[in-house]
Design a protein around this motif. Structure first.
Motif, PDB file in Angstrom:
ATOM      1  N   ASN A 390     -14.958 -10.775  14.613  1.00  0.00           N
ATOM      2  CA  ASN A 390     -14.524 -11.674  13.549  1.00  0.00           C
ATOM      3  C   ASN A 390     -13.023 -11.937  13.636  1.00  0.00           C
ATOM      4  OD1 ASN A 390     -16.686 -12.606  12.104  1.00  0.00           O
ATOM      5  ND2 ASN A 390     -16.428 -11.212  10.374  1.00  0.00           N
ATOM      6  N   GLN A 391     -12.631 -13.189  13.445  1.00  0.00           N
ATOM      7  CA  GLN A 391     -11.214 -13.536  13.420  1.00  0.00           C
ATOM      8  C   GLN A 391     -10.594 -13.223  12.068  1.00  0.00           C
ATOM      9  OE1 GLN A 391      -9.534 -14.724  16.298  1.00  0.00           O
ATOM     10  NE2 GLN A 391     -11.504 -13.978  17.086  1.00  0.00           N
ATOM     11  N   SER A 392     -11.397 -13.198  11.021  1.00  0.00           N
ATOM     12  CA  SER A 392     -10.924 -12.840   9.689  1.00  0.00           C
ATOM     13  C   SER A 392     -11.442 -11.450   9.343  1.00  0.00           C
ATOM     14  CB  SER A 392     -11.427 -13.861   8.658  1.00  0.00           C
ATOM     15  OG  SER A 392     -12.837 -13.939   8.696  1.00  0.00           O
ATOM     16  N   LEU A 393     -10.937 -10.887   8.248  1.00  0.00           N
ATOM     17  CA  LEU A 393     -11.402  -9.558   7.861  1.00  0.00           C
ATOM     18  C   LEU A 393     -12.896  -9.575   7.572  1.00  0.00           C
ATOM     19  CD1 LEU A 393      -8.500  -8.383   5.496  1.00  0.00           C
ATOM     20  CD2 LEU A 393      -8.887  -7.780   7.893  1.00  0.00           C
ATOM     21  N   PHE A 394     -13.335 -10.577   6.821  1.00  0.00           N
ATOM     22  CA  PHE A 394     -14.741 -10.739   6.484  1.00  0.00           C
ATOM     23  C   PHE A 394     -15.105 -12.201   6.688  1.00  0.00           C
ATOM     24  CE2 PHE A 394     -13.088  -7.380   3.667  1.00  0.00           C
ATOM     25  CZ  PHE A 394     -13.893  -6.320   4.035  1.00  0.00           C
ATOM     26  N   GLY A 395     -16.285 -12.447   7.178  1.00  0.00           N
ATOM     27  CA  GLY A 395     -16.712 -13.826   7.385  1.00  0.00           C
ATOM     28  C   GLY A 395     -18.006 -13.851   8.177  1.00  0.00           C
ATOM     29  N   ASN A 396     -18.653 -15.009   8.176  1.00  0.00           N
ATOM     30  CA  ASN A 396     -19.929 -15.123   8.894  1.00  0.00           C
ATOM     31  C   ASN A 396     -19.761 -15.820  10.237  1.00  0.00           C
ATOM     32  OD1 ASN A 396     -19.503 -17.713   8.004  1.00  0.00           O
ATOM     33  ND2 ASN A 396     -21.204 -17.733   6.563  1.00  0.00           N
ATOM     34  N   GLY A 397     -18.583 -15.682  10.843  1.00  0.00           N
ATOM     35  CA  GLY A 397     -18.320 -16.323  12.128  1.00  0.00           C
ATOM     36  C   GLY A 397     -19.144 -15.777  13.278  1.00  0.00           C
ATOM     37  N   GLN A 398     -19.793 -14.625  13.086  1.00  0.00           N
ATOM     38  CA  GLN A 398     -20.599 -14.049  14.169  1.00  0.00           C
ATOM     39  C   GLN A 398     -22.099 -14.245  13.970  1.00  0.00           C
ATOM     40  OE1 GLN A 398     -18.912 -13.117  16.839  1.00  0.00           O
ATOM     41  NE2 GLN A 398     -17.135 -13.672  15.585  1.00  0.00           N
ATOM     42  N   THR A 399     -22.473 -14.967  12.920  1.00  0.00           N
ATOM     43  CA  THR A 399     -23.908 -15.199  12.713  1.00  0.00           C
ATOM     44  C   THR A 399     -24.508 -16.056  13.821  1.00  0.00           C
ATOM     45  OG1 THR A 399     -23.418 -17.064  11.241  1.00  0.00           O
ATOM     46  CG2 THR A 399     -23.828 -14.912  10.206  1.00  0.00           C
ATOM     47  N   HIS A 400     -23.664 -16.838  14.527  1.00  0.00           N
ATOM     48  CA  HIS A 400     -24.198 -17.677  15.606  1.00  0.00           C
ATOM     49  C   HIS A 400     -24.864 -16.846  16.689  1.00  0.00           C
ATOM     50  CE1 HIS A 400     -21.275 -16.759  18.844  1.00  0.00           C
ATOM     51  NE2 HIS A 400     -20.442 -16.516  17.850  1.00  0.00           N
ATOM     52  N   ARG A 401     -24.528 -15.577  16.771  1.00  0.00           N
ATOM     53  CA  ARG A 401     -25.133 -14.707  17.784  1.00  0.00           C
ATOM     54  C   ARG A 401     -26.626 -14.482  17.532  1.00  0.00           C
ATOM     55  NH1 ARG A 401     -21.323 -11.509  20.633  1.00  0.00           N
ATOM     56  NH2 ARG A 401     -19.176 -12.052  20.081  1.00  0.00           N
ATOM     57  N   VAL A 402     -27.051 -14.617  16.272  1.00  0.00           N
ATOM     58  CA  VAL A 402     -28.450 -14.359  15.943  1.00  0.00           C
ATOM     59  C   VAL A 402     -29.147 -15.545  15.276  1.00  0.00           C
ATOM     60  CG1 VAL A 402     -28.022 -11.882  15.686  1.00  0.00           C
ATOM     61  CG2 VAL A 402     -27.929 -13.354  13.666  1.00  0.00           C
ATOM     62  N   SER A 403     -28.391 -16.483  14.719  1.00  0.00           N
ATOM     63  CA  SER A 403     -29.012 -17.531  13.896  1.00  0.00           C
ATOM     64  C   SER A 403     -29.981 -18.395  14.691  1.00  0.00           C
ATOM     65  CB  SER A 403     -27.939 -18.402  13.242  1.00  0.00           C
ATOM     66  OG  SER A 403     -27.074 -18.963  14.216  1.00  0.00           O
ATOM     67  N   GLY A 404     -29.604 -18.795  15.904  1.00  0.00           N
ATOM     68  CA  GLY A 404     -30.489 -19.620  16.707  1.00  0.00           C
ATOM     69  C   GLY A 404     -31.731 -18.869  17.153  1.00  0.00           C
ATOM     70  N   ILE A 405     -31.551 -17.618  17.544  1.00  0.00           N
ATOM     71  CA  ILE A 405     -32.695 -16.800  17.942  1.00  0.00           C
ATOM     72  C   ILE A 405     -33.640 -16.610  16.765  1.00  0.00           C
ATOM     73  CG2 ILE A 405     -33.387 -14.491  18.684  1.00  0.00           C
ATOM     74  CD1 ILE A 405     -32.225 -16.236  20.919  1.00  0.00           C
ATOM     75  N   LEU A 406     -33.074 -16.343  15.584  1.00  0.00           N
ATOM     76  CA  LEU A 406     -33.909 -16.204  14.391  1.00  0.00           C
ATOM     77  C   LEU A 406     -34.706 -17.482  14.144  1.00  0.00           C
ATOM     78  CD1 LEU A 406     -34.830 -14.823  11.750  1.00  0.00           C
ATOM     79  CD2 LEU A 406     -32.771 -15.780  10.668  1.00  0.00           C
ATOM     80  N   SER A 407     -34.030 -18.630  14.196  1.00  0.00           N
ATOM     81  CA  SER A 407     -34.724 -19.903  13.960  1.00  0.00           C
ATOM     82  C   SER A 407     -35.826 -20.131  14.976  1.00  0.00           C
ATOM     83  CB  SER A 407     -33.727 -21.064  14.001  1.00  0.00           C
ATOM     84  OG  SER A 407     -32.833 -20.998  12.907  1.00  0.00           O
TER      85      SER A 407
END
Length: 673
Positions: A390-407
């Motif tokens: 993550n570039q910020s302390l908290f954020g969903n910037g890493q959801t791309h690692r799983v979001s497409g696979i989940l879909s």
């Protein structure tokens, strides 16, 4: 999350409410609600002037929410009620106290009242008290974000929350929290960092030694800040219920260590069906493990934050129903966000949509509330990877690692949960399949636990260039060179698929490793050497690897061929699926236990919800003649499609009950009795 139009909610709850007997009164149950806010500013001088009891009566009577949530202080830091706290900034010339008005009318209707309050994000407080600000790495003051080490919490936040509790409000949804928290270089923060870590040279750039330790200190400081103010307010009024927006969600997927009363967050305004599918699964896992009610909120209108803010149409009831279905199917509560007028009154133009949405959710509540998932496929969303990248302390910037696979897995009609390390430890063997997609910073002990799971008969699916490289020895492959990023065409089971990578070239070295698929010279060309995927027998279990980053590919393009490629590798690993659905790929399947009965949720995901050029839509074509196979020990007495109350003819053979669903409009639950 943006001033003037951000927000949400506290729309709870699922059956986990039952785990907290006596804590909730009839006016505080949260399953369906409406959120309103307007982030009051210093120029808002008409607040309270047009409040109408008859108007609010008509809204509450028509919609019948469990609760409403209204503005009391947004990101500008201006209170939209006549706060008596000395450090508060109050909007000028409040004609009538909105909080007193809304509390009186909602109490008459037995409706809960919750308040939207911006915490860390507070412009006005820092204009008055610059010493409360977080300090940037260059030594300048942050003009919007407070320091979690400073006087803000004790001098303004806690006194105002206590004041809101004294109004008789049921709770608060604290916005502008984890996602607004920034690294703080204030003298107090640096002194604590040095004392706790022993690091004396403070890192200010990502390349500096100890930068990761500084970010971890900042994260822990925020968690301590939540715990401090939540406990302080609970001491003042134990029944006042508090949520910190997005805490313990995909932005902060860590164990819950504070006494927050519930979990909540607001979905992305666009592509909210897929957003709800991901965020709801993260929330559901946390809620189940820690017995915390949870909800998610849909924006009732389309909005784009960047690069140029654009607002589109109000969403139709059908659009919002589809988003709600993804959430309530997982056992969560649902809320929709409508913008509050600048005078603090509530708009009623969308009342017909609100009422239709309410009827949709209420009809399904008896078959969704209190649901818990039946373990089938787990997609790992590792807290260690989120924190590492993550570039910020908290954020969903890493959801791309799983979001497409989940879909892709959901579009293949597979029941899937999204779980972090603390959800899986000690119970990996409950899941026939665990998917590790681009989780490139695993705790060594947890990595070993994953491998032990496979050795004992589990099926581990590893996806991604860097992830597969880190498991090369176990996979029986040797990485050949650095990953490649040029798009490649592959051939699998007679179909050509274009993958954009990155890829990890490997050669097979192990005797138990079998290659899957072929690379092509071009989409129309012949095969060329290369390994796309492998299957490795690993003691009693199996390791299936795909040597490419696939998640973002599917997230962007939703290729049917890529979906089928991923599904063709995942489905054989689920050797005895509890449920199988065929007849359309536009169905998401959620498999639950609800009140000791099996409940199969079917969600029609047709419609242009993922198209950025389409702001909203009002029609989703029904799906017809879906075949559903359910593995059960004995023939069910009956299988009923709810809320349609349609009893479906059951064919039972060799442990499998098969039914045909003649029509799926938006969301139905097959209840097995």
């Amino acid at each position: 999350m943006k001033a003037a139009v951000i927000i949400l909610l506290v729309a709870l709850f699922n059956g986990q409410l039952c785990a907290q007997p006596g804590k909730l009164g009839p006016a505080t149950k949260r399953y369906f609600g409406l959120h309103f806010d307007f982030h009051a500013g210093s120029n808002d001088s008409l607040i309270g002037r047009n409040l109408s009891e008859s108007g609010l009566d008509s809204l509450l009577t028509a919609v019948k929410p469990d609760f409403i949530q209204i503005d009391c202080k947004g990101h500008p830091g201006v209170s939209s009620y006549p706060s008596k706290v000395g450090t508060a900034t109050v909007a000028p010339n409040i004609a009538k106290d909105p909080l007193a008005f809304y509390r009186a009318v909602t109490r008459k209707h037995g409706v809960g009242l919750y308040l939207h309050y911006s915490g860390v994000f507070d412009d006005a407080a820092l204009a008055k008290h610059p010493g409360w600000a977080a300090v940037k790495a260059d030594g300048t003051l942050n003009t919007s974000k407070t320091s979690v080490h400073g006087p803000y919490a004790d001098s303004l936040l806690i006194p105002q929350l206590n004041e809101l509790a004294d109004y008789g409000a049921d709770g608060v949804w604290v916005d502008g929290e984890c996602w607004a928290t920034v690294p703080d270089y204030s003298p107090t923060a640096l002194a604590k960092f040095r004392a706790e870590t022993g690091i004396q040279s403070v890192p200010r750039l990502t390349k500096d030694a100890g930068y990761g330790a500084f970010n971890e200190f900042a994260r822990q400081s925020f968690t301590q800040y939540i715990g401090h103010y939540v406990d302080a307010v609970h001491r003042h009024k134990p029944t006042f219920r508090i949520a910190s927006n997005w805490a313990y969600s995909s932005m902060m997927p860590e164990p819950i260590t504070t006494n927050v009363d519930f979990l909540s967050g607001d979905l992305t305004p666009g592509n909210s069906v897929n957003s709800a599918a991901l965020e709801g699964r993260v929330m559901a896992a946390q809620g189940q493990l820690y017995s915390k009610p949870w909800d998610l909120m849909s924006w009732s209108f389309w909005y784009e934050f960047s690069p140029v803010q654009r607002q589109g149409d109000q969403k139709s009831a059908v659009h919002l129903m589809q988003e709600a279905a993804e959430i309530i199917a997982l056992g969560g509560g649902f809320q929709a966000y409508y913008q509050q007028s600048r005078d603090a009154s509530l708009p009623r133009r969308e009342l017909p949509v609100m009422a239709d949405l309410s009827r949709f959710v209420r009809a399904r509540q008896p078959f969704c509330e209190g649901s818990t998932p039946v373990p089938q496929i787990a997609v790992l969303y590792a807290n260690t990877t989120v924190r590492a990248f993550n570039q910020s302390l908290f954020g969903n910037g890493q959801t791309h690692r799983v979001s497409g696979i989940l879909s892709a897995l959901l579009d293949a009609q597979l029941p899937v949960e999204v779980l972090s390390e603390h959800h899986l430890r000690g119970r990996l063997n409950q899941y026939p399949v665990i998917v590790v997609s681009q989780q490139d910073s695993l705790d060594p002990a947890f990595r070993q636990e994953l491998l032990n799971y496979a050795r004992q008969g589990g099926h581990l699916m590893l996806i991604g260039a860097r992830t597969t490289r880190s498991f090369a020895a176990e996979l029986g492959v040797a990485p050949m060179d650095e990953k490649a990023t040029t798009p490649r065409s592959v051939l699998h089971k007679g179909a050509s698929i274009v993958l954009t990578g990155p890829f990890q070239p490997v050669r097979i070295t192990g005797p138990n490793t079998t290659p899957i698929g072929n690379f092509l010279q071009s989409e129309a060309g012949g095969p060329v050497p290369g390994v796309i995927a492998t299957e490795t027998q690993f003691d009693k279990g199996k390791l299936t690897a795909i040597y490419a980053d696939l998640s973002r590919d599917y997230e962007k393009h939703q290729s049917a061929k890529l979906r089928d490629f991923i599904a063709s590798l995942a489905k054989p690993l689920l050797t005895n699926p509890v449920v199988e659905v065929s007849g359309s790929h536009l169905v998401h399947v959620v498999l639950n236990r609800q009140r000791d009965r099996l409940a199969v949720n079917l969600i029609n995901t047709g419609g242009r919800h993922a198209d950025p050029q389409v702001f909203t839509y009002d029609e989703v074509p029904p799906l017809t003649n879906l075949t559903v196979r359910i593995r059960v020990d004995k023939k069910p007495k009956r299988i009923i499609q709810q809320p349609e109350n349609r009893s479906l003819p059951v064919r039972y053979d060799k442990g499998v009950a098969t039914v045909t669903v003649p029509e799926l409009a938006l969301h139905s639950v097959l209840v097995v009795e």
